[in-house]
Design a protein around this motif. Structure first.
Motif, mmCIF file in Angstrom:
data_model
loop_
_atom_site.group_PDB
_atom_site.id
_atom_site.type_symbol
_atom_site.label_atom_id
_atom_site.label_comp_id
_atom_site.label_asym_id
_atom_site.label_seq_id
_atom_site.Cartn_x
_atom_site.Cartn_y
_atom_site.Cartn_z
ATOM 1 N N ASP A 277 0.829 -1.210 0.000
ATOM 2 C CA ASP A 277 0.000 0.000 0.000
ATOM 3 C C ASP A 277 0.862 1.258 0.000
ATOM 4 O OD1 ASP A 277 -2.436 -1.317 0.013
ATOM 5 O OD2 ASP A 277 -2.709 -1.166 2.195
ATOM 6 N N LEU A 278 1.990 1.193 0.686
ATOM 7 C CA LEU A 278 2.863 2.364 0.815
ATOM 8 C C LEU A 278 3.672 2.638 -0.444
ATOM 9 C CD1 LEU A 278 4.002 1.922 4.507
ATOM 10 C CD2 LEU A 278 2.886 3.944 3.550
ATOM 11 N N TYR A 279 3.554 1.777 -1.443
ATOM 12 C CA TYR A 279 4.244 2.023 -2.714
ATOM 13 C C TYR A 279 3.558 3.107 -3.542
ATOM 14 C CZ TYR A 279 6.964 -2.386 -2.335
ATOM 15 O OH TYR A 279 7.799 -3.397 -1.955
ATOM 16 N N ASP A 280 2.194 3.130 -3.518
ATOM 17 C CA ASP A 280 1.531 3.998 -4.491
ATOM 18 C C ASP A 280 0.137 4.483 -4.111
ATOM 19 O OD1 ASP A 280 0.328 1.470 -4.728
ATOM 20 O OD2 ASP A 280 -0.019 1.707 -6.883
ATOM 21 N N LYS A 281 -0.459 3.986 -3.051
ATOM 22 C CA LYS A 281 -1.824 4.391 -2.715
ATOM 23 C C LYS A 281 -1.784 5.725 -1.976
ATOM 24 C CE LYS A 281 -3.968 -0.169 -2.722
ATOM 25 N NZ LYS A 281 -4.772 -1.159 -1.967
ATOM 26 N N ASP A 282 -2.428 6.725 -2.565
ATOM 27 C CA ASP A 282 -2.259 8.088 -2.090
ATOM 28 C C ASP A 282 -2.659 8.274 -0.636
ATOM 29 O OD1 ASP A 282 -1.637 10.944 -2.879
ATOM 30 O OD2 ASP A 282 -3.679 11.185 -2.107
ATOM 31 N N GLU A 283 -3.696 7.550 -0.179
ATOM 32 C CA GLU A 283 -4.138 7.741 1.206
ATOM 33 C C GLU A 283 -3.079 7.296 2.215
ATOM 34 O OE1 GLU A 283 -6.377 3.888 -0.104
ATOM 35 O OE2 GLU A 283 -5.409 5.638 -1.026
ATOM 36 N N PHE A 284 -2.114 6.496 1.764
ATOM 37 C CA PHE A 284 -1.017 6.055 2.626
ATOM 38 C C PHE A 284 0.307 6.738 2.267
ATOM 39 C CE2 PHE A 284 -3.903 2.279 2.238
ATOM 40 C CZ PHE A 284 -4.485 2.421 3.486
ATOM 41 N N VAL A 285 0.517 6.992 0.976
ATOM 42 C CA VAL A 285 1.753 7.662 0.550
ATOM 43 C C VAL A 285 1.803 9.091 1.087
ATOM 44 C CG1 VAL A 285 3.024 8.542 -1.451
ATOM 45 C CG2 VAL A 285 2.062 6.232 -1.503
ATOM 46 N N THR A 286 0.659 9.795 1.060
ATOM 47 C CA THR A 286 0.659 11.193 1.491
ATOM 48 C C THR A 286 1.122 11.364 2.943
ATOM 49 O OG1 THR A 286 -0.952 11.934 -0.140
ATOM 50 C CG2 THR A 286 -0.804 13.216 1.889
ATOM 51 N N PRO A 287 0.581 10.610 3.916
ATOM 52 C CA PRO A 287 1.115 10.780 5.274
ATOM 53 C C PRO A 287 2.567 10.326 5.406
ATOM 54 C CG PRO A 287 -0.512 9.007 5.201
ATOM 55 C CD PRO A 287 -0.598 9.725 3.896
ATOM 56 N N ALA A 288 2.978 9.347 4.609
ATOM 57 C CA ALA A 288 4.380 8.924 4.647
ATOM 58 C C ALA A 288 5.285 10.041 4.141
ATOM 59 C CB ALA A 288 4.573 7.655 3.817
ATOM 60 N N VAL A 289 4.897 10.686 3.046
ATOM 61 C CA VAL A 289 5.691 11.795 2.497
ATOM 62 C C VAL A 289 5.726 12.961 3.477
ATOM 63 C CG1 VAL A 289 5.765 13.546 0.669
ATOM 64 C CG2 VAL A 289 5.373 11.142 0.089
ATOM 65 N N GLU A 290 4.608 13.243 4.115
ATOM 66 C CA GLU A 290 4.586 14.333 5.103
ATOM 67 C C GLU A 290 5.558 14.045 6.241
ATOM 68 O OE1 GLU A 290 0.508 14.645 6.209
ATOM 69 O OE2 GLU A 290 -0.060 15.771 4.405
ATOM 70 N N LYS A 291 5.592 12.789 6.675
ATOM 71 C CA LYS A 291 6.522 12.408 7.742
ATOM 72 C C LYS A 291 7.969 12.527 7.279
ATOM 73 C CE LYS A 291 7.013 10.859 11.954
ATOM 74 N NZ LYS A 291 6.504 11.606 13.128
ATOM 75 N N LEU A 292 8.236 12.069 6.066
ATOM 76 C CA LEU A 292 9.594 12.158 5.517
ATOM 77 C C LEU A 292 10.012 13.614 5.315
ATOM 78 C CD1 LEU A 292 9.233 9.289 2.918
ATOM 79 C CD2 LEU A 292 10.862 9.275 4.822
ATOM 80 N N ASP A 293 9.088 14.432 4.853
ATOM 81 C CA ASP A 293 9.375 15.851 4.655
ATOM 82 C C ASP A 293 9.810 16.493 5.969
ATOM 83 O OD1 ASP A 293 9.473 18.500 3.819
ATOM 84 O OD2 ASP A 293 7.308 18.720 3.660
ATOM 85 N N GLY A 294 9.036 16.263 7.021
ATOM 86 C CA GLY A 294 9.394 16.836 8.315
ATOM 87 C C GLY A 294 10.725 16.322 8.827
ATOM 88 N N PHE A 295 10.961 15.027 8.635
ATOM 89 C CA PHE A 295 12.204 14.411 9.107
ATOM 90 C C PHE A 295 13.415 14.976 8.371
ATOM 91 C CE2 PHE A 295 15.335 10.987 8.278
ATOM 92 C CZ PHE A 295 15.777 10.748 9.572
ATOM 93 N N PHE A 296 13.375 14.972 7.044
ATOM 94 C CA PHE A 296 14.538 15.433 6.286
ATOM 95 C C PHE A 296 14.708 16.952 6.393
ATOM 96 C CE2 PHE A 296 14.037 11.372 3.807
ATOM 97 C CZ PHE A 296 15.294 10.837 4.134
ATOM 98 N N THR A 297 13.606 17.694 6.494
ATOM 99 C CA THR A 297 13.724 19.143 6.691
ATOM 100 C C THR A 297 14.448 19.441 8.000
ATOM 101 O OG1 THR A 297 11.724 19.632 5.420
ATOM 102 C CG2 THR A 297 12.426 21.284 7.004
ATOM 103 N N ALA A 298 14.105 18.714 9.043
ATOM 104 C CA ALA A 298 14.722 18.962 10.349
ATOM 105 C C ALA A 298 16.185 18.552 10.372
ATOM 106 C CB ALA A 298 13.958 18.196 11.431
ATOM 107 N N HIS A 299 16.515 17.436 9.725
ATOM 108 C CA HIS A 299 17.856 16.885 9.888
ATOM 109 C C HIS A 299 18.812 17.191 8.737
ATOM 110 C CE1 HIS A 299 16.748 14.870 13.560
ATOM 111 N NE2 HIS A 299 15.679 14.379 12.967
#
Length: 302
Positions: A277-299
């Motif tokens: 599901d985390l490969y391409d389904k938007d309802e799951f990819v979107t929160p994953a990307v948001e988490k990654l964005d915050g993580f990489f922005t901070a670090h």
């Protein structure tokens, strides 16, 4: 903006897609590794594009022996080469004017989650590591996607791999084994994890002509002797984010990596998501990307 790029890895030319945000000045960059059997046009490219839209330079690429990249035999899965490929991708980013050399991270999806951990542990140029549906491919072959596979399975696989090596030494063509069932009926009989992999890779949902449908038998002993988590203690104090679907049968490997890692680390759950599901389904990819964005922005803040 996406551009096609080529860069070297242990004497082989790798093909990649480089995503550069509009108006980019030297800033943070992320190498994105694809799942086992995948190519840059699938999940890795989706995450690379989505993160580029949030201001990161990103590079998704095909592993050696796969996709558009060089390497013979085709369809070889070599963990040592895969780790080298990630480091080579970092080296390539360091040649780009758009990239701040002190702000490079790595993101690995599925098997590349394990490879990214191994690469970052021994390459301090990688300042932060994220994974999505992380898998240590050796554990998956030895223990199964769910971690409870009969040990006799890998014993039989190793025997078949040694037989293939002997046959090839005596002049036979490269020996391969299929990765996916032929029909949906067979895929469903293999259980939910097998079926969702089949559906992603073998139907119009995400099928790609360069995505591998088989692996060489000589991949098996290379995979079985690998351990993606062996050097995790060397990653600290650099930060780690592991993202897993709450319904993913493979999530125990993200838990194992989290438990073995030191320093700044987080295991983030995406509720309701399976591994694929985390490969391409938007309802799951979107929160994953948001988490990654915050993580990489901070670090990768500079």
């Amino acid at each position: 903006m996406r551009s096609d790029v080529v860069f070297p890895s242990a004497g082989l030319k790798l093909a990649g897609h480089l995503y550069i945000p509009d108006g980019q000045t030297p800033g943070p960059a992320i190498v994105v590794g694809h799942p086992g059997s995948g190519v840059k046009e699938q999940a890795a490219g989706l995450y690379a594009r989505r993160l580029a839209e949030r201001g990161f330079v990103t590079l998704a690429f095909d592993a050696a022996h796969q996709g558009e990249s060089e390497g013979e035999p085709r369809d070889l899965e070599d963990p040592a080469q895969r780790v080298e490929d990630l480091k080579a991708a970092v080296s390539f980013l360091l040649t780009r004017d758009e990239v701040d050399p002190d702000r490079i991270g790595a993101l690995g999806i599925c098997a590349s989650g394990g490879y990214a951990l191994a690469a970052a542990a021994t390459d301090p140029r990688i300042r932060a590591v994220g994974t999505v549906s992380a898998v240590d491919i050796s554990r998956q072959f030895r223990l199964g996607a769910d971690g409870v596979q009969d040990p006799a399975v890998v014993t039989d696989l190793l025997a078949a791999a040694s037989t293939a090596r002997t046959a090839e030494a005596r002049g036979a063509d490269v020996q391969r084994f299929p990765l996916f069932p032929v029909s949906e009926e067979e895929a469903r009989a293999g259980g939910p994890h097998v079926h969702e992999g089949w559906e992603y890779y073998r139907t119009p949902r995400a099928r790609h002509p360069r995505s591998a449908t088989s692996l060489t038998w000589t991949s098996v002993d290379r995979i079985a002797g690998f351990d993606a988590f062996a050097s995790l203690s060397l990653l600290a104090p650099r930060p780690l984010l592991l993202i897993a679907g709450r319904a993913a049968v493979t999530s125990w490997m993200s838990v194992a990596a989290f438990q073995k890692a030191y320093g700044a680390k987080e295991l983030a759950w995406i509720e309701g998501a399976t591994h694929v599901d985390l490969y391409d389904k938007d309802e799951f990819v979107t929160p994953a990307v948001e988490k990654l964005d915050g993580f990489f922005t901070a670090h990768l803040a500079g």
